[in-house]
Structures are given as C-alpha cells and as structure tokens.
Design an enzyme around this catalytic site. Structure first.
Site, PDB file in Angstrom:
ATOM      1  N   ARG A  79      -4.926  -1.768   8.872  1.00  0.00           N
ATOM      2  CA  ARG A  79      -6.135  -2.565   8.647  1.00  0.00           C
ATOM      3  C   ARG A  79      -5.843  -3.646   7.609  1.00  0.00           C
ATOM      4  O   ARG A  79      -4.853  -3.572   6.889  1.00  0.00           O
ATOM      5  CB  ARG A  79      -7.297  -1.673   8.199  1.00  0.00           C
ATOM      6  CG  ARG A  79      -7.004  -0.824   6.976  1.00  0.00           C
ATOM      7  CD  ARG A  79      -8.217  -0.021   6.512  1.00  0.00           C
ATOM      8  NE  ARG A  79      -7.829   0.912   5.467  1.00  0.00           N
ATOM      9  CZ  ARG A  79      -7.474   2.180   5.674  1.00  0.00           C
ATOM     10  NH1 ARG A  79      -7.485   2.674   6.894  1.00  0.00           N
ATOM     11  NH2 ARG A  79      -7.110   2.948   4.663  1.00  0.00           N
ATOM     12  N   SER A  86      -8.089  -4.618   5.172  1.00  0.00           N
ATOM     13  CA  SER A  86      -8.712  -4.338   3.874  1.00  0.00           C
ATOM     14  C   SER A  86      -9.120  -5.622   3.139  1.00  0.00           C
ATOM     15  O   SER A  86      -8.828  -5.791   1.955  1.00  0.00           O
ATOM     16  CB  SER A  86      -7.784  -3.478   2.995  1.00  0.00           C
ATOM     17  OG  SER A  86      -7.535  -2.243   3.620  1.00  0.00           O
ATOM     18  N   HIS A 137       2.390   3.459  -9.029  1.00  0.00           N
ATOM     19  CA  HIS A 137       2.086   2.049  -9.315  1.00  0.00           C
ATOM     20  C   HIS A 137       3.228   1.403 -10.090  1.00  0.00           C
ATOM     21  O   HIS A 137       3.553   0.239  -9.890  1.00  0.00           O
ATOM     22  CB  HIS A 137       0.777   1.938 -10.117  1.00  0.00           C
ATOM     23  CG  HIS A 137      -0.435   2.337  -9.325  1.00  0.00           C
ATOM     24  ND1 HIS A 137      -0.650   1.933  -8.031  1.00  0.00           N
ATOM     25  CD2 HIS A 137      -1.513   3.114  -9.649  1.00  0.00           C
ATOM     26  CE1 HIS A 137      -1.797   2.431  -7.582  1.00  0.00           C
ATOM     27  NE2 HIS A 137      -2.337   3.158  -8.549  1.00  0.00           N
ATOM     28  N   ASP A 185       0.828  -1.208   0.000  1.00  0.00           N
ATOM     29  CA  ASP A 185       0.000   0.000   0.000  1.00  0.00           C
ATOM     30  C   ASP A 185       0.867   1.265   0.000  1.00  0.00           C
ATOM     31  O   ASP A 185       1.977   1.257   0.524  1.00  0.00           O
ATOM     32  CB  ASP A 185      -0.916  -0.018   1.230  1.00  0.00           C
ATOM     33  CG  ASP A 185      -2.079   0.941   1.098  1.00  0.00           C
ATOM     34  OD1 ASP A 185      -2.353   1.414  -0.025  1.00  0.00           O
ATOM     35  OD2 ASP A 185      -2.725   1.221   2.131  1.00  0.00           O
ATOM     36  N   GLY A 186       0.345   2.320  -0.592  1.00  0.00           N
ATOM     37  CA  GLY A 186       1.004   3.628  -0.524  1.00  0.00           C
ATOM     38  C   GLY A 186       1.538   4.145  -1.847  1.00  0.00           C
ATOM     39  O   GLY A 186       2.221   5.173  -1.881  1.00  0.00           O
ATOM     40  N   ARG A 223       1.976  -4.828   6.209  1.00  0.00           N
ATOM     41  CA  ARG A 223       1.277  -3.788   5.452  1.00  0.00           C
ATOM     42  C   ARG A 223       2.139  -2.536   5.469  1.00  0.00           C
ATOM     43  O   ARG A 223       2.578  -2.085   6.527  1.00  0.00           O
ATOM     44  CB  ARG A 223      -0.096  -3.460   6.032  1.00  0.00           C
ATOM     45  CG  ARG A 223      -0.800  -2.384   5.180  1.00  0.00           C
ATOM     46  CD  ARG A 223      -2.263  -2.186   5.519  1.00  0.00           C
ATOM     47  NE  ARG A 223      -2.875  -1.299   4.531  1.00  0.00           N
ATOM     48  CZ  ARG A 223      -4.131  -1.372   4.128  1.00  0.00           C
ATOM     49  NH1 ARG A 223      -4.927  -2.298   4.621  1.00  0.00           N
ATOM     50  NH2 ARG A 223      -4.615  -0.532   3.231  1.00  0.00           N
ATOM     51  N   ARG A 269      -0.573   9.191 -10.261  1.00  0.00           N
ATOM     52  CA  ARG A 269      -0.631   7.950  -9.475  1.00  0.00           C
ATOM     53  C   ARG A 269       0.044   6.794 -10.211  1.00  0.00           C
ATOM     54  O   ARG A 269       0.641   5.908  -9.595  1.00  0.00           O
ATOM     55  CB  ARG A 269      -2.089   7.581  -9.158  1.00  0.00           C
ATOM     56  CG  ARG A 269      -2.775   8.522  -8.193  1.00  0.00           C
ATOM     57  CD  ARG A 269      -4.211   8.111  -7.934  1.00  0.00           C
ATOM     58  NE  ARG A 269      -4.306   6.849  -7.196  1.00  0.00           N
ATOM     59  CZ  ARG A 269      -4.208   6.731  -5.872  1.00  0.00           C
ATOM     60  NH1 ARG A 269      -4.035   7.799  -5.134  1.00  0.00           N
ATOM     61  NH2 ARG A 269      -4.294   5.548  -5.289  1.00  0.00           N
ATOM     62  N   LEU A 300      10.175 -21.232  -4.123  1.00  0.00           N
ATOM     63  CA  LEU A 300       9.264 -20.225  -3.572  1.00  0.00           C
ATOM     64  C   LEU A 300       7.972 -20.247  -4.365  1.00  0.00           C
ATOM     65  O   LEU A 300       7.999 -20.329  -5.593  1.00  0.00           O
ATOM     66  CB  LEU A 300       9.919 -18.830  -3.702  1.00  0.00           C
ATOM     67  CG  LEU A 300       9.049 -17.610  -3.371  1.00  0.00           C
ATOM     68  CD1 LEU A 300       8.767 -17.526  -1.875  1.00  0.00           C
ATOM     69  CD2 LEU A 300       9.732 -16.318  -3.830  1.00  0.00           C
ATOM     70  N   TRP A 332     -11.962  -2.178  -7.868  1.00  0.00           N
ATOM     71  CA  TRP A 332     -12.719  -1.810  -9.075  1.00  0.00           C
ATOM     72  C   TRP A 332     -13.436  -0.474  -8.880  1.00  0.00           C
ATOM     73  O   TRP A 332     -13.879   0.141  -9.853  1.00  0.00           O
ATOM     74  CB  TRP A 332     -13.759  -2.876  -9.418  1.00  0.00           C
ATOM     75  CG  TRP A 332     -13.184  -4.220  -9.748  1.00  0.00           C
ATOM     76  CD1 TRP A 332     -13.202  -5.322  -8.936  1.00  0.00           C
ATOM     77  CD2 TRP A 332     -12.517  -4.630 -10.949  1.00  0.00           C
ATOM     78  NE1 TRP A 332     -12.585  -6.387  -9.563  1.00  0.00           N
ATOM     79  CE2 TRP A 332     -12.158  -5.978 -10.807  1.00  0.00           C
ATOM     80  CE3 TRP A 332     -12.184  -3.972 -12.151  1.00  0.00           C
ATOM     81  CZ2 TRP A 332     -11.497  -6.699 -11.794  1.00  0.00           C
ATOM     82  CZ3 TRP A 332     -11.521  -4.688 -13.136  1.00  0.00           C
ATOM     83  CH2 TRP A 332     -11.189  -6.034 -12.951  1.00  0.00           C
ATOM     84  N   GLY A 389      -0.074   5.577  -4.313  1.00  0.00           N
ATOM     85  CA  GLY A 389      -0.672   6.873  -4.643  1.00  0.00           C
ATOM     86  C   GLY A 389      -0.015   7.994  -3.849  1.00  0.00           C
ATOM     87  O   GLY A 389       0.318   9.051  -4.404  1.00  0.00           O
ATOM     88  N   ARG A 390       0.173   7.753  -2.542  1.00  0.00           N
ATOM     89  CA  ARG A 390       0.804   8.790  -1.700  1.00  0.00           C
ATOM     90  C   ARG A 390       2.261   9.033  -2.095  1.00  0.00           C
ATOM     91  O   ARG A 390       2.749  10.151  -2.057  1.00  0.00           O
ATOM     92  CB  ARG A 390       0.690   8.385  -0.213  1.00  0.00           C
ATOM     93  CG  ARG A 390      -0.656   8.749   0.387  1.00  0.00           C
ATOM     94  CD  ARG A 390      -0.935   8.003   1.651  1.00  0.00           C
ATOM     95  NE  ARG A 390      -1.333   6.614   1.369  1.00  0.00           N
ATOM     96  CZ  ARG A 390      -1.445   5.673   2.290  1.00  0.00           C
ATOM     97  NH1 ARG A 390      -1.169   5.951   3.544  1.00  0.00           N
ATOM     98  NH2 ARG A 390      -1.831   4.464   1.948  1.00  0.00           N
TER      99      ARG A 390
END
Ligand code: IPE
Ligand code: IPE
Ligand code: MG
Length: 248
Positions: free
Chosen positions: A202, A204, A45, A28-29, A196, A41, A139, A77, A31-32
């Site tokens: 959280r 999610s 990614h 996560d993160g 995370r 953005r 793996l 989505w 976008g920030r």
C-alpha cells in the site's frame, strides 16, 4: 563507491540499465525487524537510519538523480510519545552526522511535508543542511517528514484559493501543471519508481498525486536489511518494464 563482493552484481558490471531518474522509497519494517530479534523498536529504527547511508551511496553510483525517502508520515504522530521522540532523535542524529559527507558527494538535501509541527531545532538543522548543499547537482535527497499526500493536496488547494482571491490565478489557468506547482514537490520530476519494503502493498498516503504513472516494487525485505543489492535489483527489474502512459 559501491563496495561489492566479487561475483555480486555491481552497478558498473550491469548491462545498460534504464535508470529511473526519481526513486522514492517507503522505508517500512523497522519494528518487525526489531521484534524478530527480541529488541526494542528503537533498535530497528536505528539500524534503519544507518541503512539510509548505503541507499544514498548506491543511488549515487547508479546515477539516480532524485531519491525521496518516506521517513515520517503525518499519521506517524499516532504512535507512542516515546517512539515519536526516538524517531525525532534519530532524525537529528542523521542530519548532524551525514551532512558533511552528503555535501562532499554532491548531494543536495531537502524535505517535503509540513515543517510547522517539527521541533524548531530540527527545522533549523534542515534549513542549514539545505543552505550548505543547495548548489549540489549529483543527487537530490528529499526526506518526507510529517508528510501526507492528502494533507499536501489540501495545503496546495488552500494556497491556490488564496492566490485566486488575490487575482494571481484564474480558473482557466488551473490544469495539472498548475496544481503540481503548488505541491511540496514543485520542480521535481514525478517518481519513476516507488519501492516499499517489508511486504506491505500500500501507499500509506505517500506521493498520491505524483504516483499517477509510477512503477511499483514491493519487496519482502525489511528496511533494516535493505542493501545496495536490493536497490540494484529493484532498478534492474524497473529497467525491463514497458511504460505506456495510456498510449498504445
Ligand atoms: C518504518 O518502520 C519506520 C516508520 C514508519 C517511521 P515501522 O516502524 O513502520 O515498522 P513496522 O511496520 O512496525 O515493522
Ligand atoms: C509508512 O509506513 C510511513 C513511513 C515509512 C514513514 P507505516 O508503517 O506508517 O504505514 P502503515 O501504517 O503500515 O500503513
Ligand atoms: Mg510500518
């Protein structure tokens, strides 16, 4: 494989670590990360997808056996058509670009989640990747794509009811092991550690059933800034935890 600067902790120089067999990451993160740099953005990614490569290398070096990455949730989505399409393009790119290297490094690649809503060409890339890498044992890299924990449980319950109707299972057969067999993660051990990034604390909708006794690491680093050292630090911290599973 780990190329670390002198003085930094390396997987080999670390004292004996209790390495988690299964690490799952909520990446996560992105976008920030982009926003901080006044970039679109997409740039976040893109960098995020590149970082996956380092993360897989570090996992191989540490001896992690299962790495599960939350790449696209069933709720993602809800984002703009443009962002969804960017994420899908990066997924295509990743699958096309990385499969040969993953295969050479002994990585088996597969996915969890509902494939039916993914574009047919992406499903085809996944099927080919699974086929090519199916005998690799070092793996297992599992991408969670159009994955949601609640949707996974609903999917499992539906199949279980069908099998019950067909007389393949009876209510006496239904226990935790039985339910687990109907989940996308059938055959995989539960995650020992869920990481995370980005400071959010959280789940999610990630691995709800499987996380019953998972240890958590919430890191402030934004996913595009995640490094091999970030993974080593999280594993080192995990290594010092006392897991009791409800026993004394
Ligand atoms: C994670 O980064 C990537 C996906 C959810 C696909 P985000 O896009 O959620 O980044 P933030 O949370 O907005 O910073
Ligand atoms: C979770 O991140 C999903 C993935 C990393 C793929 P989100 O950014 O979608 O989660 P929320 O919206 O902050 O809970
Ligand atoms: Mg986010």
């Amino acid at each position: 494989m780990l190329k670390l600067k002198a003085g930094k902790k390396s997987a080999t120089s670390l004292p004996k670590l209790k390495v988690p067999a299964h690490v799952a990451i909520i990446m996560d993160g992105n976008g920030r990360w982009a926003k901080k740099r006044h970039l679109p953005r997409f740039a976040g990614h893109k960098r995020g997808a590149d970082v996956v490569r380092d993360c897989v290398e570090a996992s191989l070096d540490l001896g992690i056996r299962y790495l599960t990455l939350y790449a696209f949730s069933s709720e993602n989505w809800k984002r703009s058509t443009e962002e969804v399409s960017d994420l899908m393009s990066l997924l295509r790119l990743y699958l096309r670009r990385e499969i040969d290297d993953l295969d050479k490094n002994g990585v088996y690649i597969t996915t969890i989640g509902d494939r039916s809503r993914l574009a047919p060409d992406i499903v085809e890339l996944i099927v080919q990747a699974e086929k090519k890498t199916q005998n690799n044992k070092k793996l297992q890299l599992t991408l969670a794509l159009n994955y949601g924990g609640q949707a996974e449980i609903v999917h499992a319950v539906k199949q279980l009811v069908r099998d019950a109707k067909d007389g393949k299972v009876s209510d006496d057969d239904i226990n935790e092991e039985c339910v687990a067999r109907y989940l996308y993660t059938n055959g995989m051990p539960d995650p020992d550690l869920i990481i995370r990034t980005s400071g959010e604390k959280r789940l999610s909708n990630f691995l709800l059933w499987q996380a019953a006794y998972t240890e958590f690491a919430f890191l402030d680093v934004l996913w595009p800034d995640f490094t091999k050292e970030s993974l080593i630090e999280a594993v080192t911290d995990f290594s010092q935890r006392d897991r009791r599973y409800g026993a004394r």
